[in-house]
Design an enzyme around this catalytic site. Structure first.
Site, mmCIF file in Angstrom:
data_model
loop_
_atom_site.group_PDB
_atom_site.id
_atom_site.type_symbol
_atom_site.label_atom_id
_atom_site.label_comp_id
_atom_site.label_asym_id
_atom_site.label_seq_id
_atom_site.Cartn_x
_atom_site.Cartn_y
_atom_site.Cartn_z
ATOM 1 N N SER A 291 -6.603 26.221 16.551
ATOM 2 C CA SER A 291 -6.959 27.510 17.149
ATOM 3 C C SER A 291 -5.740 28.285 17.650
ATOM 4 C CB SER A 291 -7.961 27.313 18.289
ATOM 5 O OG SER A 291 -7.477 26.397 19.243
ATOM 6 N N HIS B 5 -4.193 29.379 23.136
ATOM 7 C CA HIS B 5 -4.773 30.596 22.569
ATOM 8 C C HIS B 5 -3.919 31.823 22.885
ATOM 9 C CE1 HIS B 5 -9.133 28.834 22.311
ATOM 10 N NE2 HIS B 5 -8.280 28.245 21.509
#
Length: 512
Positions: A433, A485
């Site tokens: 991610s 992230h």
């Protein structure tokens, strides 16, 4: 009447043949390689559930999917044909899953032996009734771990494994397990309180544990529970041979009743599934055009499966996207077949196979910044990242080119890993991610600075909101590494800005 006969011949009877063949083939495969020969190095949860759950889709997609099309079905998804595929898969999977319980337990007899040392001589046996044995209670070795479960990791499960050595023998252990289930949505303070309560209660119960209250023992196979007991033993025996360790679990039920009604339910569940499919096949009319195309062996015109496989073709139009998707899938499969829990591996397990954590990286294991990008903490984690990766990279590959896209993905992933260990002192971070957010950082830059044409910018803003925005929001609620992230997103935006400054016109041309 002719229509019913055609539907039975072309759809229902082939379903019965394929179903029975699939069920028998897997059971013969499992019995021969695992039960009889013991050469199948796969965990029991894979053999008992996940492979039986996934296996039916292979013959359905190869042999039955095209036949279903002759039925004139109306529905929202693929004209309702997916519902037929799902019903067929369930009709095969349920009896296969039930039959694994029967094969695993019914293939072994109860061995009555006089001493615990005889267990070593019966290497291929599973059940034992031991007339006399003693346990060294004070030498018990504990190991505590936790796993999540449920559709959205809603449940938190604590496990305490206590490996207790039998007297007058080595490498044979009496296994005692305690476990507790609670909601994973409660706050951290409540979780810590529940954890301490669980340990204290288990410790008090173990002090009065009656080791002699047992009808027979079951030898643990290759499973998560066995791994838990092995970890307990390794706390004091770091160099032990794991394969030689024998874990015996006490059983208090009647041995002859261990199978329950599983044998009859194998046939009962298949009969129910076959009856449901019969009704589903008989009710709709025949699509004459599809029937004629099927008899002439014409391919399906709008074939979603073909499109999906084409999207995963590393020699196709989206080479880099396919390569990145396949790398993540293949590595997850390798990890799973190597013994990693498919749903919820523990942080310790993830760290051992290449997870990212500050102390290891600072001690010279810099490769973890890269390896952690391709490791996932369960099937749901992988699935969500594959969706984000497929959507994001498909919007960038035509603009950047395959080589630049892969390089950007790796650079953003490494920078996201650095952000993770900078922010978190003792968190094991895994997943693609961070790298994916790097791609969305590029998409954000290309949207803000109008690299994408006008008709695409609405779609990119929506995608950024749905994937990146929602993911970051859930990250604030806990359980997600938002440091990675944000690190990936910022890295991607900066890289996108640099590319725009150096080659804006070419990027706009590629995007158009």
């Amino acid at each position: 009447m002719n229509n019913i006969k055609t539907k039975l011949q072309e759809v229902y009877i082939p379903f019965l043949i394929v179903s029975i063949g699939t069920i028998l083939s897997y059971n013969i495969f499992r019995w021969t390689l695992d039960i009889k020969l013991g050469i199948l190095p796969l965990k029991e949860n894979l053999l008992n559930f996940w492979i039986p759950f996934a296996l039916p889709w292979i013959p359905i997609l190869i042999w039955l999917r095209r036949r279903i099309r002759i039925l004139n079905v109306r529905g929202k998804r693929d004209n309702g044909y997916f519902g037929y595929q799902f019903a067929m898969a369930a009709a095969m999977a349920v009896p296969i899953i039930i039959s694994q319980n029967y094969i695993e337990k019914g293939s072994f007899d109860l061995n009555e032996i006089s001493s615990i040392s005889k267990v070593k001589e019966l290497k291929n046996e599973k059940y034992f009734k031991i007339s006399s044995f003693n346990i060294d209670h004070n030498s018990s070795l504990p190991y505590v771990t936790a796993r999540t479960s449920g559709r959205n990791n809603d449940n938190l499960n604590f496990y305490l494994y206590l490996a207790c050595p039998f007297e007058e023998t080595s490498s044979i252990w009496y296994g005692v397990e305690y476990k507790k289930n609670l909601s994973n949505r409660i706050n951290e303070q409540r979780k810590n309180s529940e954890y301490r309560t669980f340990l204290n209660k288990s410790e008090q119960e173990f002090k009065t544990y009656n080791f002699q209250d047992v009808e027979y023992f079951e030898r643990l196979g290759y499973s998560d529970d066995r791994d838990g007991f092995i970890e307990a033993i390794k706390e004091r025996n770091a160099n032990l041979n794991e394969k030689e360790q024998i874990i015996l679990i006490p059983k208090n039920d009647v041995f002859e009743e261990r199978l329950g009604n599983s044998f009859s339910w194998i046939f009962g569940s298949f009969g129910i599934g076959a009856l449901v499919l019969l009704v589903m096949v008989v009710i709709p009319k025949i699509d004459e055009k599809e029937l004629n195309d099927f008899k002439k062996n014409k391919p399906i015109k709008e074939d979603d499966l073909k499109d999906m496989l084409g999207f995963l073709n590393p020699m196709g139009e989206n080479k880099a996207t396919a390569i990145l998707l396949l790398l993540n899938i293949i590595i997850f499969l390798i990890m799973t077949f190597d013994g990693l829990n498919i749903v919820s591996p523990t942080p310790k397990e993830l760290l051992e196979i290449g997870g990212n954590r500050r102390i290891e990286v600072m001690n010279g294991e810099y490769w973890r910044l890269f390896s952690s990008m391709f490791i996932h903490g369960g099937l749901l984690h992988l699935f969500m990242n594959l969706i984000g990766l497929g959507l994001g990279s498909s919007l960038l590959e035509n603009i950047l080119g395959s080589v630049k896209l892969i390089i950007t993905y790796i650079v953003c992933g490494i920078l996201a890993s650095l952000a993770s260990i900078y922010w978190h002192e003792n968190t094991v971070s895994v997943g693609s991610s961070g790298a994916i957010f790097g791609l969305y950082g590029l998409i954000l830059a290309f949207t803000v600075f109008k690299i994408y044409p006008n008709y695409m910018r609405g779609m990119t803003w929506m995608l950024l909101g749905l994937y990146a925005g929602v993911s970051l929001l859930f990250g604030f609620l806990g359980g997600i590494d938002n440091a990675a992230h944000f690190g990936g997103l910022i890295s991607g935006f900066v890289i996108g800005g640099i590319l725009i400054l150096t080659n804006k016109e070419q990027l706009k041309k590629n995007a158009s």
